[in-house]
Design an enzyme around this catalytic site. Structure first.
Site, short mmCIF file in Angstrom:
data_model
loop_
_atom_site.label_atom_id
_atom_site.label_comp_id
_atom_site.label_asym_id
_atom_site.label_seq_id
_atom_site.Cartn_x
_atom_site.Cartn_y
_atom_site.Cartn_z
N GLU A 188 52.00 67.22 56.77
CA GLU A 188 51.30 66.76 57.98
C GLU A 188 51.38 67.79 59.09
OE1 GLU A 188 53.22 62.99 58.48
OE2 GLU A 188 52.45 62.33 56.53
N TYR A 248 59.29 58.14 60.78
CA TYR A 248 59.85 57.99 59.44
C TYR A 248 61.22 57.31 59.43
CZ TYR A 248 56.00 60.47 57.28
OH TYR A 248 54.76 60.82 56.82
N GLN A 253 38.70 54.45 59.08
CA GLN A 253 38.18 55.78 58.78
C GLN A 253 36.71 55.69 58.35
OE1 GLN A 253 41.39 54.90 57.45
NE2 GLN A 253 42.18 55.92 59.27
N TYR A 254 35.93 56.69 58.79
CA TYR A 254 34.52 56.78 58.42
C TYR A 254 34.20 58.23 58.04
CZ TYR A 254 34.31 52.27 60.76
OH TYR A 254 34.54 50.96 61.12
N SER A 255 33.50 58.39 56.92
CA SER A 255 33.10 59.74 56.50
C SER A 255 32.10 60.32 57.48
CB SER A 255 32.45 59.69 55.12
OG SER A 255 33.39 59.35 54.13
N TYR A 315 36.59 62.85 56.82
CA TYR A 315 36.35 61.67 57.63
C TYR A 315 37.04 61.80 58.98
CZ TYR A 315 41.02 60.62 55.78
OH TYR A 315 42.34 60.70 55.41
N THR A 343 27.95 58.04 52.23
CA THR A 343 28.15 58.88 53.41
C THR A 343 28.81 60.22 53.11
OG1 THR A 343 30.10 57.55 53.98
CG2 THR A 343 28.02 57.01 55.07
N PRO A 344 29.92 60.30 52.37
CA PRO A 344 30.47 61.64 52.08
C PRO A 344 29.54 62.46 51.20
CG PRO A 344 31.68 59.98 50.85
CD PRO A 344 30.80 59.25 51.83
#
Length: 396
Positions: free
Chosen positions: A145, A102, A212-214, A196, A277-278
């Site tokens: 986070e 940051y 990113q992929y679900s 994901y 997909t989700p």
């Protein structure tokens, strides 16, 4: 939750007064920021940031929108958009973003603000107030986070794990489904329906790129499944080079758009293309854990051939007594024979029955989701019952 600890009343007044100027110029500021950042840290462009999103400008628009939105929320708490912080935190966690990154962003972002607006505008008071905005946002994200890492049992240095491809299935001409198992044979982490994983690959030019992929399914044999449509560098790499036996580096599961828990709340699941997909992940959960739930499923695609997981979707809906399926195909010619539940053309929610008190989940291209939201508004569905999932930066 927003952190206002570092935004004093005096800072808030300065931010209110300068928000139109800074917000109006943020679209000019962000390209300068990325230019400065990547000149000082070229490894970030090569190994962390999505180069496709940089090239088309969507990453710059996302940063511009998030900074301006956060400043607006600090001085106008009733303004919409607080859920964006949660989305960014999940995205950062899936990339292994650490607190020490940051200050690097701060250095180059504020240098860009001064470069674009000039020292006459960015006085000491203005710089101090907007520094407070930045660190309020940063502290909020860092704290959230940290919670996400702890909940996942990991940290920024260990968010990545090796998985082995145990199955590869061509689902449509442009979509391949990959079954994944832990490379060491251990159990994979649990995930909530709708979440994901990030997948990192080393492209032929040496760059490490991430997408990113679900998670569309979790098999009984402790496997994950992702379905990848061929578009962009990472997805094209997976299509070209990844087969059974290969090992991929993936993140722990993250994502804030997950299936709500009350089983008596009706659902409306709307998807287009690879946005299925989700929805599949949610339907597998409902079929196993909430089979009595009322669910309306709407999917849109070009043709039956391009509709990935078409038969699987129909089978899943059939397993849920209270579920109905509606499909639209906008690439079918006039006169093409149709049978239920198929329709020709673009989504038209006025043509189906669904409950206006349903919780709605939408995943697909941005124009498609915008059209669906307009139709939902016409049908009287409150905006606070609608959730989106998309993997472009504009959705973050």
């Amino acid at each position: 939750m927003l952190s206002t600890a570092q935004l004093s009343p005096a800072h808030a007044e300065v931010v209110k007064a300068t928000l139109p100027v800074v917000g109006g110029a943020i679209g000019e500021i962000t390209p300068v920021f990325y230019r400065r950042l990547f000149a000082a840290h070229p490894e970030l462009e090569r190994d962390l940031f999505n180069r496709g999103n940089q090239a088309n400008g969507s990453q710059q628009k996302a940063l511009a929108g998030s900074v301006a939105m956060y400043a607006t929320l600090l001085v106008h708490p009733d303004a919409p958009g607080a859920d964006v912080i949660e989305r960014i935190a999940h995205k950062h966690a899936s990339l292994g973003v650490a607190p020490e990154q940051y200050p690097v962003v701060y250095e180059h972002l504020f240098a860009a603000i001064v470069e674009v607006l000039g020292a006459d505008v960015v006085t000491a008071d203005v710089a101090e107030a907007w520094t407070a905005v930045y660190w309020s946002m940063a502290d909020t994200l860092i704290g959230r986070e940290r919670e996400l890492y702890e909940a996942a049992g990991t940290d920024p240095e260990h968010v990545w794990m090796p998985v082995r491809v145990v199955e590869r299935v061509q689902q449509s001409p442009l979509t391949v489904a990959f079954g994944l198992a832990a490379a060491d044979g251990a159990e994979l982490p649990d995930f909530a329906p709708g979440q994901y994983i990030s997948v990192a690959v080393q492209l032929p030019d040496g760059a490490r790129q991430i997408r990113q992929y679900s998670l569309s399914h979790a098999g009984a044999d402790d496997r994950w499944r992702i379905s990848v449509r061929r578009e962009g560098a990472v997805s094209s790499y997976l299509h070209e080079y990844v087969f059974e036996g290969d090992v991929l580096q993936v993140s722990h599961p993250f994502g804030d758009i997950t299936l709500d828990s009350p089983a008596d709340t009706p659902l409306l699941l709307i998807s287009a293309g690879i946005g299925i997909t989700p929805v599949l992940g949610m339907l597998y959960f409902i079929a196993a854990e909430q089979p009595g739930r009322s669910v309306t499923v709407v999917h849109c695609d070009r043709t039956r051939a391009s509709h990935a997981h078409r038969a699987e979707l129909a089978d899943l809906v059939a397993q849920i007594p209270g579920a109905t399926l509606h499909t639209w195909y906008d690439g079918l010619p006039d006169g093409y024979p149709l049978t239920e539940p198929d329709r020709r053309g673009r989504i038209d929610l006025s043509a189906i029955d669904f409950r206006s008190d349903a919780n709605v989940y939408i995943c697909g291209p941005t124009p498609f989701m915008e059209a669906a939201v307009r139709q939902l508004g016409d049908a009287g569905v409150p905006r606070d019952r609608i959730w989106f999932e998309a993997f472009s930066p504009l959705a973050a």
